[in-house]
Design an enzyme around this catalytic site. Structure first.
Site, short mmCIF file in Angstrom:
data_model
loop_
_atom_site.label_atom_id
_atom_site.label_comp_id
_atom_site.label_asym_id
_atom_site.label_seq_id
_atom_site.Cartn_x
_atom_site.Cartn_y
_atom_site.Cartn_z
CB CYS A 43 9.98 -24.74 43.76
SG CYS A 43 8.34 -24.74 44.48
CB CYS A 48 7.61 -21.54 45.83
SG CYS A 48 8.24 -21.46 44.16
CE LYS A 51 6.77 -17.05 48.23
NZ LYS A 51 7.07 -16.79 46.85
CE1 TYR A 180 5.48 -13.62 40.57
CE2 TYR A 180 6.93 -12.77 38.87
CZ TYR A 180 5.75 -13.39 39.24
OH TYR A 180 4.85 -13.78 38.28
CD GLU A 184 6.81 -13.49 46.48
OE1 GLU A 184 5.81 -13.87 45.88
OE2 GLU A 184 7.84 -14.19 46.58
CG HIS A 439 -23.53 -11.15 51.44
ND1 HIS A 439 -22.76 -10.06 51.07
CD2 HIS A 439 -24.16 -10.81 52.59
CE1 HIS A 439 -22.93 -9.09 51.95
NE2 HIS A 439 -23.77 -9.53 52.88
CD GLU A 444 -20.70 -10.18 48.55
OE1 GLU A 444 -21.86 -10.18 48.17
OE2 GLU A 444 -20.37 -10.16 49.76
P1 NDP Z 1 12.00 -10.30 38.63
O1 NDP Z 1 12.28 -10.48 37.21
O2 NDP Z 1 10.62 -10.54 39.16
O3 NDP Z 1 12.39 -8.82 39.07
C1 NDP Z 1 13.69 -8.34 38.89
C2 NDP Z 1 13.70 -6.90 39.35
O4 NDP Z 1 15.04 -6.42 39.32
C3 NDP Z 1 12.88 -6.00 38.46
O5 NDP Z 1 12.23 -5.05 39.26
C4 NDP Z 1 13.93 -5.34 37.59
O6 NDP Z 1 13.59 -4.07 37.15
C5 NDP Z 1 15.10 -5.24 38.55
N1 NDP Z 1 16.37 -5.22 37.86
C6 NDP Z 1 16.80 -5.98 36.84
N2 NDP Z 1 18.05 -5.67 36.48
C7 NDP Z 1 18.42 -4.67 37.29
C8 NDP Z 1 19.62 -3.91 37.39
N3 NDP Z 1 20.64 -4.11 36.59
N4 NDP Z 1 19.68 -2.97 38.36
C9 NDP Z 1 18.64 -2.75 39.18
N5 NDP Z 1 17.48 -3.43 39.12
C10 NDP Z 1 17.38 -4.39 38.19
O7 NDP Z 1 13.06 -11.18 39.38
P2 NDP Z 1 13.11 -11.78 40.86
O8 NDP Z 1 14.53 -11.92 41.16
O9 NDP Z 1 12.24 -11.00 41.78
O10 NDP Z 1 12.43 -13.20 40.67
C11 NDP Z 1 12.97 -14.08 39.68
C12 NDP Z 1 11.90 -14.95 39.10
O11 NDP Z 1 11.53 -15.93 40.05
C13 NDP Z 1 10.61 -14.25 38.75
O12 NDP Z 1 10.63 -13.70 37.48
C14 NDP Z 1 9.62 -15.34 38.85
O13 NDP Z 1 9.59 -16.01 37.62
C15 NDP Z 1 10.18 -16.24 39.92
N6 NDP Z 1 9.49 -16.03 41.21
C16 NDP Z 1 8.15 -16.26 41.32
C17 NDP Z 1 7.49 -16.08 42.51
C18 NDP Z 1 6.03 -16.32 42.60
O14 NDP Z 1 5.48 -16.97 41.70
N7 NDP Z 1 5.33 -15.80 43.60
C19 NDP Z 1 8.20 -15.62 43.70
C20 NDP Z 1 9.61 -15.41 43.48
C21 NDP Z 1 10.20 -15.59 42.28
P3 NDP Z 1 12.60 -3.83 35.91
O15 NDP Z 1 11.23 -4.10 36.42
O16 NDP Z 1 12.83 -2.39 35.59
O17 NDP Z 1 13.04 -4.74 34.83
#
Ligand code: NDP
Length: 457
Positions: A43, A48, A51, A180, A184, A439, A444
């Site tokens: 983080c 986080c 980022k 995510y 982002e 407002h 709101e």
């Molecule tokens: P996520 O789980 O958010 O997203 C992973 C993405 O990769 C999904 O769209 C998924 O598709 C896709 N995916 C998974 N496997 C494959 C594959 N084999 N081939 C192609 N695409 C694939 O993971 P992130 O890496 O974005 O983030 C990891 C974690 O970090 C998050 O789950 C969250 O917990 C945390 N995080 C939180 C943030 C915040 O609070 N703002 C910011 C950044 C990270 P599908 O949707 O189809 O499964």
């Protein structure tokens, strides 16, 4: 006096591990903490916090343009990547220092070393090549980016570990994923001036959010000029001379990029930690299986945060760490309550969400009432920005309780943090209606939605 070197030995000094260790030490426990990379964890060091700083940086890219409608002239503005990265690094160093100081001030010993579990009461410090013993061991090693290694040339892509340290701003970024991190960073790079293509395997990005969020963010990404390719995955990455890479997709499309970015999820960091050998039960992704008090299948070994793959968010790890320390060292049994955890995606505009999606609410409660609004916020009238705001309330029809609240729009995460208090406390739609509007704000709208929404099916 116990026969162990420590009462608690924590492996991993991220948000959860640091909170648990500090609190345990404050209750009188003798605590050791090992960290193989940098105290602060994902983080603070490469997640986080950096980022969000980059999100702020990229928002200026649009703000200079939008200021013109308000009478400002912003000619000849330029952006310097090296300045951003240097200033970001300085801030991360400062926070890293604070985390180290806080741990030391609490009385914990810090070991800058990889640590592996040798048996239920022994940890081996790899760098120092020695063992330490502890009555309890806490695994707080978090997770690490996952890359699809079956794709030829996968190593030509970077992950969120490397993306904070690029030498220069890329010109064309191709990102795999629709979660995510993918969303982002697509917005970050676009705001800083790069061409961005997002390649997602499914139809709706941010799939695990309410579908109205997925659709709205998808539209906003397109409005920003981000190319979103759905139903596609990388099949091959090739070096194409200099910094250039060529990305082949399952659809037959070929994309050229100087940055290829894997954002396809994270996996719990348990590899080579010696857990299975010590008798700790791991799940199918390598996560540590724990009970409600974060205890593993071995009585003296506990785990908190992303390494348990429960809800992978910093504040959850912190609360799990605090609950562990309260239970174990303050005779105050506590377990984490996972209901109504707010979440945010720092896209542009950002997302804030708490509670059930419409889909999940219908499954859980049966009859639900939906209230939805979608408007161009006042700020965007003079700025000329076409960016819109979407707000959606999901109400359990039987009890009138608001069980979900989802916003895409400027300020959404800030609104949702406050709304989460009310939603968790069981606020009803009637109580929303009885609350006086403030407002002129975008928020709101939350208390003025009177008509039930029926989707155009
Ligand atoms: P996520 O789980 O958010 O997203 C992973 C993405 O990769 C999904 O769209 C998924 O598709 C896709 N995916 C998974 N496997 C494959 C594959 N084999 N081939 C192609 N695409 C694939 O993971 P992130 O890496 O974005 O983030 C990891 C974690 O970090 C998050 O789950 C969250 O917990 C945390 N995080 C939180 C943030 C915040 O609070 N703002 C910011 C950044 C990270 P599908 O949707 O189809 O499964």
């Amino acid at each position: 006096m116990t026969k162990y070197d420590y009462d608690l030995f924590t492996i991993g000094a991220g948000s959860g591990g640091v909170r648990a260790s500090r609190l345990a030490a404050s209750y009188g426990a003798r605590v050791g903490v090992a960290e193989e990379y940098r105290v602060g964890g994902t983080c603070v060091i490469r997640g986080c916090v950096p980022k969000k700083l980059m999100v702020y940086a990229s928002e200026f890219g649009h703000a200079f343009e939008e200021a013109k409608g308000y009478g400002w002239s912003a000619e000849g503005v330029s952006f310097d990547w090296k300045t951003l990265i240097a200033n970001k690094d300085e801030e991360i160093d400062r926070l890293n220092g604070i985390y180290i100081r806080n741990l030391k001030n609490a009385g914990a010993d810090i070991f800058e070393s990889r640590a592996v579990v040798k048996d239920p009461h022994t940890v081996h410090l790899v760098k120092e090549n020695r063992d330490v013993t502890a009555e309890r061991i806490l695994i707080a090693t978090g997770g690490a980016p996952w890359v699809d290694e079956s794709v030829p040339g996968h190593e030509l892509g970077v992950t969120s570990n490397e993306v904070f340290h690029l030498e220069k701003l890329p010109r064309h970024v191709v990102i795999a994923g629709g979660g995510y991190i993918a969303v982002e960073f697509a917005c970050i790079f676009k705001g800083l001036g790069a061409e961005v293509t997002l390649v997602y395997r499914g139809e709706d990005i941010l799939r695990y959010f309410d579908r109205c969020i997925s659709v709205q963010v998808h539209d906003e990404l397109k409005r920003l000029g981000i190319h979103v390719l759905t139903q596609a995955v990388f099949t091959k990455i090739e070096a194409a001379g200099g910094d250039e890479k060529r990305v082949h997709l399952s659809t037959g499309t070929v994309l050229d990029a100087d940055l290829v970015f894997w954002a396809v999820g994270r996996k719990p960091s348990t590899q080579g930690l010696g857990l299975a050998e010590a008798g700790v039960k791991l799940g199918k992704n390598g996560e540590v299986m724990v009970d409600e008090f974060s205890k593993s299948s071995v009585d003296s070994i506990y785990a908190i945060g992303d390494v348990t793959d429960r809800v992978n968010l910093t504040p959850v790890a912190i609360r799990e760490g605090a609950a562990f320390a309260e239970t174990t060292y303050n005779n105050n049994p506590q377990s984490m309550d996972y209901a109504f955890i707010p979440a945010a995606v720092f896209s542009q505009p950002p997302v804030g969400s708490v509670g059930y999606s419409e889909y999940d609410a219908r499954k859980k409660f049966g009859a639900v009432d939906i209230y939805k609004t979608d408007f161009r916020p006042m700020k965007n009238t003079l700025s000329g920005s076409q960016q819109r705001t979407m707000m959606k309330l999901i109400v359990d029809a039987a009890s009138d309780r608001v069980v979900g609240c989802h916003i895409v729009g400027e300020g959404a995460p800030e609104m949702i943090q406050c709304l989460a208090i009310a939603v968790k406390a069981g606020v009803t739609k009637k109580q929303f209606d009885e609350t006086c509007a403030l407002h002129p704000t975008a928020a709101e709208e939350l208390v003025t939605m009177k008509t039930k929404w029926v989707p155009n099916l």
